[in-house]
Design an enzyme around this catalytic site. Sequence first.
Site, PDB file in Angstrom:
ATOM      1  N   CYS A 121       0.888  -1.153   0.000  1.00 37.84           N
ATOM      2  CA  CYS A 121       0.000   0.000   0.000  1.00 37.84           C
ATOM      3  C   CYS A 121       0.924   1.200   0.000  1.00 37.84           C
ATOM      4  O   CYS A 121       1.552   1.504   1.016  1.00 37.84           O
ATOM      5  CB  CYS A 121      -0.918   0.034   1.218  1.00 37.84           C
ATOM      6  SG  CYS A 121      -1.957   1.516   1.196  1.00 37.84           S
ATOM      7  N   CYS A 124      -0.416   4.080   2.564  1.00 37.81           N
ATOM      8  CA  CYS A 124      -0.450   3.920   4.023  1.00 37.81           C
ATOM      9  C   CYS A 124      -0.157   2.455   4.372  1.00 37.81           C
ATOM     10  O   CYS A 124       0.961   2.000   4.203  1.00 37.81           O
ATOM     11  CB  CYS A 124      -1.769   4.396   4.594  1.00 37.81           C
ATOM     12  SG  CYS A 124      -3.225   3.832   3.714  1.00 37.81           S
ATOM     13  N   SER A 125      -1.142   1.718   4.821  1.00 36.98           N
ATOM     14  CA  SER A 125      -0.861   0.352   5.260  1.00 36.98           C
ATOM     15  C   SER A 125      -2.072  -0.550   5.070  1.00 36.98           C
ATOM     16  O   SER A 125      -2.309  -1.433   5.874  1.00 36.98           O
ATOM     17  CB  SER A 125      -0.446   0.352   6.730  1.00 36.98           C
ATOM     18  OG  SER A 125      -1.473   0.947   7.502  1.00 36.98           O
ATOM     19  N   CYS A 126      -2.847  -0.329   3.999  1.00 38.11           N
ATOM     20  CA  CYS A 126      -4.017  -1.163   3.755  1.00 38.11           C
ATOM     21  C   CYS A 126      -3.577  -2.624   3.637  1.00 38.11           C
ATOM     22  O   CYS A 126      -2.567  -2.925   2.990  1.00 38.11           O
ATOM     23  CB  CYS A 126      -4.721  -0.722   2.477  1.00 38.11           C
ATOM     24  SG  CYS A 126      -5.348   0.963   2.612  1.00 38.11           S
TER      25      CYS A 126
HETATM   26 FE    FE Z   1      -3.267   1.884   2.906  1.00 36.15          FE
END
Ligand code: FE
Length: 223
Positions: A121, A124-126
């Site tokens: 991602c 961000c950190s999906c």
């Molecule tokens: Fe994300």
Amino acid sequence: MSHDHDHAQGHDHHHDHDTTFQPDISEPEKEWELTEIAIRELLIEKGVITAREVSDMVEAWERKGPEDGARVVARAWVDPAFKARLLDDGNAAVAEMGCVFEGTKLVVIENSDDVHHMVVCTLCSCYPRPLLGIPPLWYKSREYRSRAVREPRAVLHEFGTEISQDREVRVLDSTADCRYLILPRRPAGTDNMSEAELAELVTRDSMIGTAEARMPTGDRAPS
Ligand code: FE
């Protein structure tokens, strides 16, 4: 409130009932962090949820590992009809196995002898948390997020994963409303293994695509 207070007495842990957890981390600074705290405190104050329920939920998430994802992959390896449903509609297929995956679309992508996929991602950190748990720190790092796209083979090499030059490497960038799960290739020499045994070969990283599935014990033949 008074009951909770009595219960907490004598312990040296955090006593403030309205700020429920993780007193050791740095001060919140991002807007979403402040928003989360404001909403949480309001919900607790209004009696909608309790601080204990919030802490229990945080604990449950921290305990959760990639086992559900591994079960799903192993089922897809042994059941072609399930695999077809999984690739067609991830959310519905994992629900058949009792996994609740709601709110975002689950897209399952199959690795093949021609293509290896890995997930990032970049924003961000999906991450498919209902199946894999909380993402590892490196997944959220700026370095992985930028380099996975720019030089995926170099990143894979650092994970100890060598993808032969005749296989294409494709990087999938998660978005706010879509989560990817990689269906790794089933390792050779596993024809006689049960579904439960196969699940043991499915690592977290193999479902992110930074690794391939584990070879069965004792079998170190290259894939
Ligand atoms: Fe994300």
